[in-house]
Design an enzyme around this catalytic site. Structure first.
Site, mmCIF file in Angstrom:
data_model
loop_
_atom_site.group_PDB
_atom_site.id
_atom_site.type_symbol
_atom_site.label_atom_id
_atom_site.label_comp_id
_atom_site.label_asym_id
_atom_site.label_seq_id
_atom_site.Cartn_x
_atom_site.Cartn_y
_atom_site.Cartn_z
ATOM 1 N N HIS B 180 0.834 -1.209 0.000
ATOM 2 C CA HIS B 180 0.000 0.000 0.000
ATOM 3 C C HIS B 180 0.865 1.253 0.000
ATOM 4 O O HIS B 180 0.634 2.180 -0.785
ATOM 5 C CB HIS B 180 -0.935 -0.007 1.218
ATOM 6 C CG HIS B 180 -1.525 1.330 1.534
ATOM 7 N ND1 HIS B 180 -2.316 2.026 0.644
ATOM 8 C CD2 HIS B 180 -1.443 2.117 2.641
ATOM 9 C CE1 HIS B 180 -2.700 3.176 1.187
ATOM 10 N NE2 HIS B 180 -2.178 3.254 2.389
ATOM 11 N N ARG B 189 5.900 9.457 -7.119
ATOM 12 C CA ARG B 189 7.241 9.542 -7.696
ATOM 13 C C ARG B 189 7.334 9.015 -9.133
ATOM 14 O O ARG B 189 8.335 9.282 -9.802
ATOM 15 C CB ARG B 189 8.224 8.809 -6.794
ATOM 16 C CG ARG B 189 8.268 9.351 -5.360
ATOM 17 C CD ARG B 189 8.628 10.837 -5.280
ATOM 18 N NE ARG B 189 8.741 11.286 -3.887
ATOM 19 C CZ ARG B 189 9.133 12.511 -3.535
ATOM 20 N NH1 ARG B 189 9.417 13.427 -4.447
ATOM 21 N NH2 ARG B 189 9.196 12.845 -2.254
HETATM 22 C C1 LIG Z 1 6.358 16.562 -6.552
HETATM 23 C C2 LIG Z 1 6.697 16.658 -5.096
HETATM 24 C C3 LIG Z 1 7.178 17.856 -4.558
HETATM 25 C C4 LIG Z 1 7.524 17.961 -3.208
HETATM 26 N N1 LIG Z 1 8.010 19.154 -2.696
HETATM 27 C C5 LIG Z 1 8.331 19.246 -1.382
HETATM 28 C C6 LIG Z 1 8.824 20.482 -0.801
HETATM 29 O O1 LIG Z 1 9.002 21.492 -1.476
HETATM 30 N N2 LIG Z 1 9.120 20.509 0.529
HETATM 31 C C7 LIG Z 1 8.961 19.397 1.312
HETATM 32 O O2 LIG Z 1 9.214 19.463 2.517
HETATM 33 N N3 LIG Z 1 8.511 18.238 0.802
HETATM 34 C C8 LIG Z 1 8.199 18.131 -0.525
HETATM 35 N N4 LIG Z 1 7.755 16.930 -1.013
HETATM 36 C C9 LIG Z 1 7.688 15.767 -0.116
HETATM 37 C C10 LIG Z 1 6.281 15.586 0.465
HETATM 38 O O3 LIG Z 1 5.964 16.691 1.310
HETATM 39 C C11 LIG Z 1 6.213 14.284 1.292
HETATM 40 O O4 LIG Z 1 7.116 14.388 2.364
HETATM 41 C C12 LIG Z 1 6.566 13.040 0.525
HETATM 42 O O5 LIG Z 1 5.920 13.054 -0.705
HETATM 43 C C13 LIG Z 1 6.147 11.780 1.292
HETATM 44 O O6 LIG Z 1 4.735 11.698 1.276
HETATM 45 P P1 LIG Z 1 3.923 11.127 2.526
HETATM 46 O O7 LIG Z 1 4.198 11.938 3.735
HETATM 47 O O8 LIG Z 1 2.497 11.004 2.103
HETATM 48 O O9 LIG Z 1 4.539 9.633 2.657
HETATM 49 P P2 LIG Z 1 4.809 8.766 3.950
HETATM 50 O O10 LIG Z 1 5.743 9.463 4.859
HETATM 51 O O11 LIG Z 1 5.207 7.408 3.467
HETATM 52 O O12 LIG Z 1 3.421 8.706 4.663
HETATM 53 C C14 LIG Z 1 2.262 8.072 4.098
HETATM 54 C C15 LIG Z 1 1.089 8.455 4.997
HETATM 55 O O13 LIG Z 1 1.318 7.904 6.301
HETATM 56 C C16 LIG Z 1 0.960 8.814 7.313
HETATM 57 N N5 LIG Z 1 2.176 9.132 8.098
HETATM 58 C C17 LIG Z 1 3.376 8.525 8.008
HETATM 59 N N6 LIG Z 1 4.229 9.010 8.920
HETATM 60 C C18 LIG Z 1 3.556 9.927 9.627
HETATM 61 C C19 LIG Z 1 3.902 10.771 10.740
HETATM 62 N N7 LIG Z 1 5.103 10.762 11.322
HETATM 63 N N8 LIG Z 1 2.947 11.610 11.202
HETATM 64 C C20 LIG Z 1 1.730 11.637 10.651
HETATM 65 N N9 LIG Z 1 1.347 10.854 9.606
HETATM 66 C C21 LIG Z 1 2.253 10.011 9.111
HETATM 67 C C22 LIG Z 1 0.334 9.994 6.599
HETATM 68 O O14 LIG Z 1 -1.035 9.778 6.500
HETATM 69 C C23 LIG Z 1 0.982 9.936 5.247
HETATM 70 O O15 LIG Z 1 0.219 10.549 4.240
HETATM 71 C C24 LIG Z 1 7.400 16.820 -2.370
HETATM 72 C C25 LIG Z 1 6.908 15.622 -2.897
HETATM 73 C C26 LIG Z 1 6.553 15.518 -4.242
HETATM 74 C C27 LIG Z 1 6.032 14.209 -4.767
HETATM 75 C C1 LIG Z 2 -16.369 1.586 5.638
HETATM 76 C C2 LIG Z 2 -15.209 0.898 6.256
HETATM 77 C C3 LIG Z 2 -15.200 -0.499 6.378
HETATM 78 C C4 LIG Z 2 -14.122 -1.169 6.972
HETATM 79 N N1 LIG Z 2 -14.138 -2.552 7.104
HETATM 80 C C5 LIG Z 2 -13.083 -3.197 7.670
HETATM 81 C C6 LIG Z 2 -13.051 -4.626 7.819
HETATM 82 O O1 LIG Z 2 -13.973 -5.334 7.457
HETATM 83 N N2 LIG Z 2 -11.965 -5.213 8.398
HETATM 84 C C7 LIG Z 2 -10.900 -4.461 8.820
HETATM 85 O O2 LIG Z 2 -9.918 -5.032 9.313
HETATM 86 N N3 LIG Z 2 -10.905 -3.104 8.705
HETATM 87 C C8 LIG Z 2 -11.961 -2.462 8.162
HETATM 88 N N4 LIG Z 2 -11.941 -1.080 8.073
HETATM 89 C C9 LIG Z 2 -10.803 -0.344 8.642
HETATM 90 C C10 LIG Z 2 -9.765 -0.022 7.586
HETATM 91 O O3 LIG Z 2 -9.173 -1.237 7.097
HETATM 92 C C11 LIG Z 2 -8.643 0.853 8.178
HETATM 93 O O4 LIG Z 2 -8.011 0.141 9.218
HETATM 94 C C12 LIG Z 2 -9.135 2.155 8.764
HETATM 95 O O5 LIG Z 2 -10.033 2.766 7.878
HETATM 96 C C13 LIG Z 2 -7.969 3.109 9.021
HETATM 97 O O6 LIG Z 2 -7.471 3.578 7.777
HETATM 98 P P1 LIG Z 2 -5.908 3.847 7.560
HETATM 99 O O7 LIG Z 2 -5.136 2.607 7.790
HETATM 100 O O8 LIG Z 2 -5.773 4.481 6.215
HETATM 101 O O9 LIG Z 2 -5.621 4.964 8.662
HETATM 102 P P2 LIG Z 2 -4.325 5.221 9.546
HETATM 103 O O10 LIG Z 2 -4.005 4.013 10.351
HETATM 104 O O11 LIG Z 2 -4.550 6.503 10.266
HETATM 105 O O12 LIG Z 2 -3.180 5.375 8.488
HETATM 106 C C14 LIG Z 2 -3.132 6.452 7.535
HETATM 107 C C15 LIG Z 2 -2.011 6.097 6.569
HETATM 108 O O13 LIG Z 2 -0.770 6.065 7.272
HETATM 109 C C16 LIG Z 2 0.030 4.972 6.871
HETATM 110 N N5 LIG Z 2 0.240 4.084 8.037
HETATM 111 C C17 LIG Z 2 -0.109 4.348 9.318
HETATM 112 N N6 LIG Z 2 0.287 3.358 10.134
HETATM 113 C C18 LIG Z 2 0.925 2.466 9.372
HETATM 114 C C19 LIG Z 2 1.595 1.227 9.648
HETATM 115 N N7 LIG Z 2 1.696 0.714 10.875
HETATM 116 N N8 LIG Z 2 2.124 0.563 8.610
HETATM 117 C C20 LIG Z 2 2.049 1.040 7.370
HETATM 118 N N9 LIG Z 2 1.444 2.212 7.050
HETATM 119 C C21 LIG Z 2 0.900 2.917 8.051
HETATM 120 C C22 LIG Z 2 -0.707 4.334 5.713
HETATM 121 O O14 LIG Z 2 -0.263 4.929 4.521
HETATM 122 C C23 LIG Z 2 -2.132 4.711 5.993
HETATM 123 O O15 LIG Z 2 -2.935 4.718 4.838
HETATM 124 C C24 LIG Z 2 -13.023 -0.414 7.467
HETATM 125 C C25 LIG Z 2 -13.009 0.981 7.322
HETATM 126 C C26 LIG Z 2 -14.088 1.637 6.726
HETATM 127 C C27 LIG Z 2 -14.032 3.132 6.596
#
Ligand SMILES: Cc1cc2nc3c(=O)[nH]c(=O)nc-3n(C[C@H](O)[C@H](O)[C@H](O)COP(=O)(O)OP(=O)(O)OC[C@H]3O[C@@H](n4cnc5c(N)ncnc54)[C@H](O)[C@@H]3O)c2cc1C
Ligand SMILES: Cc1cc2nc3c(=O)[nH]c(=O)nc-3n(C[C@H](O)[C@H](O)[C@H](O)COP(=O)(O)OP(=O)(O)OC[C@H]3O[C@@H](n4cnc5c(N)ncnc54)[C@H](O)[C@@H]3O)c2cc1C
Ligand SMILES: Cc1cc2nc3c(=O)[nH]c(=O)nc-3n(C[C@H](O)[C@H](O)[C@H](O)COP(=O)(O)OP(=O)(O)OC[C@H]3O[C@@H](n4cnc5c(N)ncnc54)[C@H](O)[C@@H]3O)c2cc1C
Ligand SMILES: Cc1cc2nc3c(=O)[nH]c(=O)nc-3n(C[C@H](O)[C@H](O)[C@H](O)COP(=O)(O)OP(=O)(O)OC[C@H]3O[C@@H](n4cnc5c(N)ncnc54)[C@H](O)[C@@H]3O)c2cc1C
Lengths: 235, 235, 235, 235
Positions: B180, B189
């Site tokens: 994912h 990217r």
């Molecule tokens: C075209 C482009 C231009 C960019 N330009 C800039 C720039 O000018 N300056 C800059 O700083 N960055 C820039 N970035 C980087 C961008 O801000 C993100 O840091 C990077 O794309 C990683 O994305 P992400 O945070 O969704 O991914 P991940 O870090 O892999 O996170 C995936 C998701 O996990 C959750 N998550 C993971 N870790 C945390 C955490 N510690 N706290 C809360 N939620 C978390 C969030 O929901 C997040 O969306 C750029 C990226 C792109 C693609």
């Molecule tokens: C309508 C509905 C039905 C659902 N039904 C089911 C079901 O039947 N069974 C079930 O198990 N769940 C179910 N869920 C829950 C769903 O699978 C997710 O666990 C929940 O929605 C949280 O979403 P998230 O993981 O994106 O959020 P967050 O945990 O807040 O994560 C946000 C993003 O951060 C990153 N991230 C954060 N923590 C991690 C980590 N430890 N490892 C990797 N990436 C991380 C990922 O990019 C992620 O998308 C349901 C949810 C909805 C809304």
């Protein structure tokens, strides 16, 4: 192979990635050609564990299938660094399976530790408790079935009916985690402060991990498990 | 097998966990006996992707060995949901390997997009740029070597000497991530807004993922890649 | 101020960090002196939302106090990108408070969607369901109290006694999250696919967020709640 | 107020959420009416720190503006549990500011620790090193400017030109993190094993944290910086 835990639960390994050698392989990326310092795998793993070099342990991953009571699941899910797919009680019908403690596990509230249990209940009190747990679970499940049934009625939505079910009903999930965060889980949940019912799962997983990555597990046992933190003053 | 990227880089698969079937297996835990709705794997995977049911995709994991220029590594590492072990320039000596763009990749600053590039430079300007990049890198590395050398001098600490090296020097790491979050990485990217030098890595990984989990990759391509977000009004 | 949700629940804001201006301030760090492109805050925020530039939204943080039924808490806690402190039923005694749906919310299982509900139950069936929900909850709580009571008996440990309580009992927690991940939560939980009982919490939080960061909320509503993401192929 | 670190760097607090009292307030949610055990805030905080009850510390958050050399930023960014917005060298032009160590910080490679430094270099060798660092940085920046200049030429894209710049050039970012993970960062980076150039940032942040949450900082100092964790076996 499902390893039984509690009365109806289990832990089953679905898949592994990596092993002791994979931890070392990753650690050695960092050291490049520059090192001969720690030459054998066992020594390197102990070194990494002792110095909290945790990222090489993240290079191993394990996926488990777990069946567990809901109140245990509620503690377990607090560990956020894992990937989870749980059985949906909105979608599907829960089975009539409840955790009913063995009589000698029915312990009184601890008098010294607010968050723990003390001595086993006497036989009479224990029997009374068991009776309530069994009867209430059975009745709740009867009504659950009666509410969702569609014979001569519309049938309540499953997502609503399940709210009648007590926290000792069983659920199940796939749970995938890297080895560093699994050790963190085990340190907290195989510990004496953890509730007995989650501890037995942690202990079962300890056995599985020991078979899988024996050197890493040995280092974990030596440096983390059952540990205590001393202050600078205490030292 | 190391798949070459840029002039000295590569992406190599070290290990996999799971496949298309594992995604479905995990999704079906949720549905229990309750469903026959989506019966075949391909359809189920498309359904999960379309509805942002992302947790079953987290049940697959891949570990890559990547060699890449430091300025690409600096963009890549911003993706926090991965496990990383990088070559240590405190511990080890970096190799004399720099990314030198092919002439047709030496593009001018975009006039429409502040964060991008436009047309290729003319041959003369391009040649001048290449000359500087090569000469500065060579000189910086010569001095790096001269600073850490221990012949007739103490030799500067490697952790300090490396500060003289430009951002086009190569580094390497092990990078492990679930499917994912890998898709999330690839969406950002392998996109046209990403800098060319990281995009070619993303594209190479796309090919590897397509071989590994063809149904999941096809769904990703259909529902995510190259996408755009429209507002309610625009719809 | 506690904003009431369901029959005994609430959402209360404890603390905020940042606002619309803080999102822009962080985004502008990236652009340095290089930009005048997007000059006003509202436009910049819409631009960031449309292009999934999510990290500036992470610069805002909110801390809520929430009281909610356990079966809602079980869905909510699946969002891992938050900080949580929950009331401990090992440590403390739970209150006699259960979620009892209003009659018009007692809906039948959906016939088109396995994971949802359809029409409201007829009055007779509804009354029967309510009776069971109330009686079972009351009896379960009576026995919970009887089991932990220490009058003339040892008193069962609270961590065990709570397993008798159904999933509609209320719990409470502090929940702290950044704005990007809160929007992700709201997109999934203020959605029609989410169960009604968690959706009302999400909707209440939407109102609070709208007051707090009006521009960011408007952009979220436009691009996420009401919008759609199309793939390259679809475009 | 920007607190200076190294020759051109700084750490500046942009915003706080929470304080010592907020940690206790969150912890007390768990204990409900059930406790009088730990009555005063200082004692409760020490108890939480000693027993690794880390989630109440996550209830505090701090946002910093940091200016730092790229090679320090590369170490710092490895801490994934934070929110970051960095200055974009694709978008904007970097300033001509390089970290040039003070002569007494120019240390030789350690002979006992592969990943560290030993004695300061002698004056002659030190002078030679400084000369190279300064000249190479100046020349690299001259060429950077020459490459992106648009006088009589197209001007190389900024995202490409920056690859010529060495790792001691300064960048800046907003960095937001919760207190538990900040303590984890400080334990690793205010430690003797950390490179001097990141350690001085960590030490500056320690001072800021001490002012902000004095009880939590004192407990951290006692149990983490100065303390030790012993395993069951070692005990
Ligand atoms: C075209 C482009 C231009 C960019 N330009 C800039 C720039 O000018 N300056 C800059 O700083 N960055 C820039 N970035 C980087 C961008 O801000 C993100 O840091 C990077 O794309 C990683 O994305 P992400 O945070 O969704 O991914 P991940 O870090 O892999 O996170 C995936 C998701 O996990 C959750 N998550 C993971 N870790 C945390 C955490 N510690 N706290 C809360 N939620 C978390 C969030 O929901 C997040 O969306 C750029 C990226 C792109 C693609
Ligand atoms: C309508 C509905 C039905 C659902 N039904 C089911 C079901 O039947 N069974 C079930 O198990 N769940 C179910 N869920 C829950 C769903 O699978 C997710 O666990 C929940 O929605 C949280 O979403 P998230 O993981 O994106 O959020 P967050 O945990 O807040 O994560 C946000 C993003 O951060 C990153 N991230 C954060 N923590 C991690 C980590 N430890 N490892 C990797 N990436 C991380 C990922 O990019 C992620 O998308 C349901 C949810 C909805 C809304
Ligand atoms: C002295 C020293 C030397 C070092 N040498 C090297 C080296 O040679 N090579 C090298 O590569 N690194 C090196 N590092 C960096 C080190 O490996 C860590 O990346 C860094 O210290 C951050 O630590 P962390 O992962 O615990 O912190 P964070 O990323 O802030 O994580 C804190 C905790 O959150 C959890 N977590 C957060 N994100 C994830 C995720 N995506 N998946 C799973 N769990 C997560 C983990 O439990 C983790 O322990 C060194 C660090 C130090 C202090
Ligand atoms: C004996 C015992 C009693 C407990 N009692 C209570 C109680 O009364 N009330 C209660 O609420 N909880 C209680 N807990 C649960 C406890 O507060 C933790 O939620 C649980 O132990 C998981 O620990 P963790 O957060 O370190 O693990 P993980 O969530 O796996 O995190 C590991 C590390 O990753 C990082 N991390 C992961 N996700 C995030 C994120 N979203 N933001 C920031 N950092 C992140 C942190 O550094 C964290 O330490 C108890 C736990 C135990 C063992």
């Amino acid at each position: 192979k499902a390893n039984p835990v509690l009365d109806h639960g289990f832990v089953r390994v679905i898949d592994y990635m990596g092993d002791d050698a994979a931890i070392c392989q990753a650690a050695r990326v960092s050291y490049g050609r520059g090192t001969k310092a720690v030459s054998n795998d066992e020594g390197l793993i102990r070194y990494l564990m002792r110095h909290w070099h945790s990222t090489p342990f993240e290079m191993c991953e394990v996926k488990l299938h777990v069946k567990l009571p809901v109140f245990v699941a509620r503690q377990w899910i607090r560990h956020r660094t894992a990937n989870v797919n749980e059985y949906s009680a909105r979608y599907s019908i829960l089975d009539r399976e409840f955790y009913i403690p063995e009589p000698e596990k029915l312990a009184a509230q601890s008098v010294t530790n607010n968050q723990g249990r003390g001595e086993a209940l006497g036989p009479e009190e224990g029997a009374r408790v068991l009776e309530w747990l069994k009867a209430d679970a059975a009745r709740a499940y009867d009504h659950y079935e009666a509410m969702i049934g569609q014979d001569g009625q519309q049938g309540l939505a499953r997502e609503l009916a399940r709210m009648n079910l007590p926290a000792n009903i069983y659920t199940q999930w796939y749970w995938k985690v890297d080895l560093h965060n699994l050790f963190h889980f085990l340190r907290l949940r195989a510990d004496a402060h953890a509730q007995y019912e989650i501890r037995v799962y942690a202990e079962e997983i300890c056995r599985l991990v020991k078979d899988w990555v024996p050197h890493a597990y040995a280092a974990f046992e030596d440096y983390r498990l059952g540990g205590a933190t001393l202050s600078g003053k205490a030292l």
